[in-house]
Each structure stands twice: as structure tokens, then as C-alpha cells.
Design a protein around this motif. Structure first.
Motif, PDB file in Angstrom:
ATOM      1  N   ALA A 171       7.094  -5.710  -5.006  1.00  0.00           N
ATOM      2  CA  ALA A 171       6.595  -5.618  -3.631  1.00  0.00           C
ATOM      3  C   ALA A 171       7.175  -6.722  -2.746  1.00  0.00           C
ATOM      4  O   ALA A 171       7.504  -6.476  -1.587  1.00  0.00           O
ATOM      5  CB  ALA A 171       5.070  -5.663  -3.622  1.00  0.00           C
ATOM      6  N   GLY A 172       7.325  -7.923  -3.276  1.00  0.00           N
ATOM      7  CA  GLY A 172       7.886  -9.024  -2.494  1.00  0.00           C
ATOM      8  C   GLY A 172       9.316  -8.757  -2.061  1.00  0.00           C
ATOM      9  O   GLY A 172       9.695  -9.024  -0.915  1.00  0.00           O
ATOM     10  N   GLU A 173      10.127  -8.230  -2.967  1.00  0.00           N
ATOM     11  CA  GLU A 173      11.515  -7.877  -2.642  1.00  0.00           C
ATOM     12  C   GLU A 173      11.547  -6.785  -1.566  1.00  0.00           C
ATOM     13  O   GLU A 173      12.377  -6.801  -0.657  1.00  0.00           O
ATOM     14  CB  GLU A 173      12.241  -7.317  -3.864  1.00  0.00           C
ATOM     15  N   PHE A 174      10.634  -5.861  -1.702  1.00  0.00           N
ATOM     16  CA  PHE A 174      10.524  -4.732  -0.791  1.00  0.00           C
ATOM     17  C   PHE A 174      10.189  -5.229   0.617  1.00  0.00           C
ATOM     18  O   PHE A 174      10.786  -4.790   1.598  1.00  0.00           O
ATOM     19  CB  PHE A 174       9.427  -3.807  -1.336  1.00  0.00           C
ATOM     20  N   THR A 175       9.250  -6.159   0.706  1.00  0.00           N
ATOM     21  CA  THR A 175       8.854  -6.741   1.990  1.00  0.00           C
ATOM     22  C   THR A 175      10.052  -7.410   2.651  1.00  0.00           C
ATOM     23  O   THR A 175      10.320  -7.206   3.836  1.00  0.00           O
ATOM     24  CB  THR A 175       7.716  -7.761   1.787  1.00  0.00           C
ATOM     25  N   LEU A 231       9.492  -6.478   7.131  1.00  0.00           N
ATOM     26  CA  LEU A 231       8.154  -6.258   7.673  1.00  0.00           C
ATOM     27  C   LEU A 231       7.197  -7.318   7.143  1.00  0.00           C
ATOM     28  O   LEU A 231       7.501  -8.005   6.179  1.00  0.00           O
ATOM     29  CB  LEU A 231       7.646  -4.865   7.268  1.00  0.00           C
ATOM     30  N   THR A 232       6.033  -7.406   7.766  1.00  0.00           N
ATOM     31  CA  THR A 232       5.024  -8.339   7.286  1.00  0.00           C
ATOM     32  C   THR A 232       4.418  -7.809   5.993  1.00  0.00           C
ATOM     33  O   THR A 232       4.463  -6.599   5.722  1.00  0.00           O
ATOM     34  CB  THR A 232       3.891  -8.520   8.317  1.00  0.00           C
ATOM     35  N   THR A 233       3.837  -8.705   5.208  1.00  0.00           N
ATOM     36  CA  THR A 233       3.213  -8.282   3.958  1.00  0.00           C
ATOM     37  C   THR A 233       2.062  -7.314   4.225  1.00  0.00           C
ATOM     38  O   THR A 233       1.862  -6.371   3.463  1.00  0.00           O
ATOM     39  CB  THR A 233       2.701  -9.494   3.155  1.00  0.00           C
ATOM     40  N   GLY A 234       1.337  -7.523   5.303  1.00  0.00           N
ATOM     41  CA  GLY A 234       0.240  -6.614   5.655  1.00  0.00           C
ATOM     42  C   GLY A 234       0.728  -5.218   5.970  1.00  0.00           C
ATOM     43  O   GLY A 234       0.154  -4.226   5.523  1.00  0.00           O
ATOM     44  N   ARG A 235       1.814  -5.127   6.736  1.00  0.00           N
ATOM     45  CA  ARG A 235       2.380  -3.820   7.083  1.00  0.00           C
ATOM     46  C   ARG A 235       2.910  -3.117   5.834  1.00  0.00           C
ATOM     47  O   ARG A 235       2.708  -1.917   5.648  1.00  0.00           O
ATOM     48  CB  ARG A 235       3.500  -3.997   8.122  1.00  0.00           C
ATOM     49  N   VAL A 236       3.550  -3.873   4.954  1.00  0.00           N
ATOM     50  CA  VAL A 236       4.075  -3.281   3.717  1.00  0.00           C
ATOM     51  C   VAL A 236       2.922  -2.832   2.820  1.00  0.00           C
ATOM     52  O   VAL A 236       2.992  -1.760   2.212  1.00  0.00           O
ATOM     53  CB  VAL A 236       5.022  -4.257   2.987  1.00  0.00           C
ATOM     54  N   LEU A 246       2.641   0.924   1.545  1.00  0.00           N
ATOM     55  CA  LEU A 246       2.580   1.267   0.120  1.00  0.00           C
ATOM     56  C   LEU A 246       1.321   2.059  -0.213  1.00  0.00           C
ATOM     57  O   LEU A 246       1.367   3.017  -0.992  1.00  0.00           O
ATOM     58  CB  LEU A 246       2.679   0.006  -0.735  1.00  0.00           C
ATOM     59  N   LYS A 247       0.217   1.655   0.381  1.00  0.00           N
ATOM     60  CA  LYS A 247      -1.040   2.370   0.153  1.00  0.00           C
ATOM     61  C   LYS A 247      -0.917   3.818   0.621  1.00  0.00           C
ATOM     62  O   LYS A 247      -1.316   4.753  -0.083  1.00  0.00           O
ATOM     63  CB  LYS A 247      -2.166   1.667   0.914  1.00  0.00           C
ATOM     64  N   GLN A 248      -0.332   4.003   1.782  1.00  0.00           N
ATOM     65  CA  GLN A 248      -0.122   5.337   2.341  1.00  0.00           C
ATOM     66  C   GLN A 248       0.816   6.155   1.450  1.00  0.00           C
ATOM     67  O   GLN A 248       0.550   7.325   1.149  1.00  0.00           O
ATOM     68  CB  GLN A 248       0.459   5.175   3.739  1.00  0.00           C
ATOM     69  N   MET A 249       1.905   5.536   1.002  1.00  0.00           N
ATOM     70  CA  MET A 249       2.869   6.242   0.150  1.00  0.00           C
ATOM     71  C   MET A 249       2.272   6.579  -1.218  1.00  0.00           C
ATOM     72  O   MET A 249       2.554   7.637  -1.776  1.00  0.00           O
ATOM     73  CB  MET A 249       4.138   5.400   0.001  1.00  0.00           C
TER      74      MET A 249
END
Length: 146
Positions: free
Chosen positions: A49-53, A58-63, A67-70
Motif C-alpha cells: 500500500a505504501g508503494e501504491f500511495t 495521492l494522500t494515504t487517506g485518499r488511497v 482501496l476500500k472501494q476497489m
């Protein structure tokens, strides 16, 4: 070149073509679910997740929301790392892989439309200027983090 006058011309252009420029910006700066799917698919492996952010910018909150949505849609699985439970590994599901391919096709279609409209020479210039602008902003990121 008088950069002040050029900047004024950019402002006038933005005011006259705001809606159209937003469409171009949307095509170029896709940062939502489609880009996330394409990015995950291009990695051909699980991503932390950190690499993805970092990759999405994007901000960690937005990511986290993305991710939750996906995950809710069945596009990804999130699995805690076996060695460090704080790290979350993200992988595409079969549904996610299919959606990533569709997202890539949509993005490609939009880019082809834009570049065909510009023509060969202007397309090359457009890509060069975008890349140069992105590199300039990257070098001076701290100026825009306020």
C-alpha cells in the motif's frame, strides 16, 4: 520571451476554454480507480500500500478510500504481510485484471483521440512539454506542497 505576458495569455486561455481544458486535464491526470487498476496491472505482482500511495501521488487517506472501494467491488485483495502485519499487500483479482484492461483501453482511446486531433508534430511537442513540465514540478515539489 516575456513570461509575464505569456502567463497572462495562459490565464485568458484557461478562462475561455475552462471546460475543455478540464477534459484534457482529466485525460492526462487520471488519478482515480482507472489509473490505480492500470498501475496494479502493470506491476504484474502484489504491491504494498505504501508503494501504491507513492506511485499514485495521492494522500494515504485518499488511497485508503480508493482501496476500500476497489475491494468492495471485488477488484483487489488486501493481505497483511506475514513478516510485518502493518504492511498491506495489494493484488488484483480476476475481475480486477479484466477491469484494468478495460480502463487501459479507455485511457488509450482518449489519448489517441487527443493526439490525432493535434496531429503528429503537435503531439510530439505536447508530450515533450508535458514531460518537461512534470519533471520541472517534480524537481520543485516542495514548492507546491503548501
Amino acid at each position: 520571451m516575456n513570461y509575464h505576458e505569456a502567463a497572462e495569455e495562459l490565464i485568458r486561455t484557461q478562462m475561455m476554454y475552462s471546460k475543455q481544458l478540464c477534459k484534457i486535464a482529466d485525460i492526462i491526470a487520471s488519478r482515480g480507480e482507472d489509473l490505480a487498476l492500470i498501475l496494479l496491472h502493470s506491476r504484474n505482482d502484489a504491491v504494498y500500500a505504501g508503494e501504491f500511495t507513492t506511485a499514485l501521488g495521492l494522500t494515504t487517506g485518499r488511497v485508503a478510500n480508493l482501496l476500500k472501494q476497489m475491494e468492495r467491488k471485488g477488484y483487489i485483495t488486501r493481505i497483511p504481510d506475514t513478516e510485518d502485519r502493518r504492511k498491506i499487500c495489494i493484488s488484483l483479482t480476476e475481475t480486477g485484471i479484466a477491469c484494468a484492461a478495460e480502463a487501459h483501453d479507455r485511457m488509450l482511446k482518449d489519448y489517441v483521440w487527443l493526439l490525432e486531433g493535434l496531429g503528429e508534430q503537435d503531439s510530439r511537442q505536447f508530450i515533450r512539454v508535458l514531460r518537461q513540465g512534470a519533471e520541472l514540478l517534480h524537481q520543485h515539489e516542495t514548492l507546491f506542497e503548501k
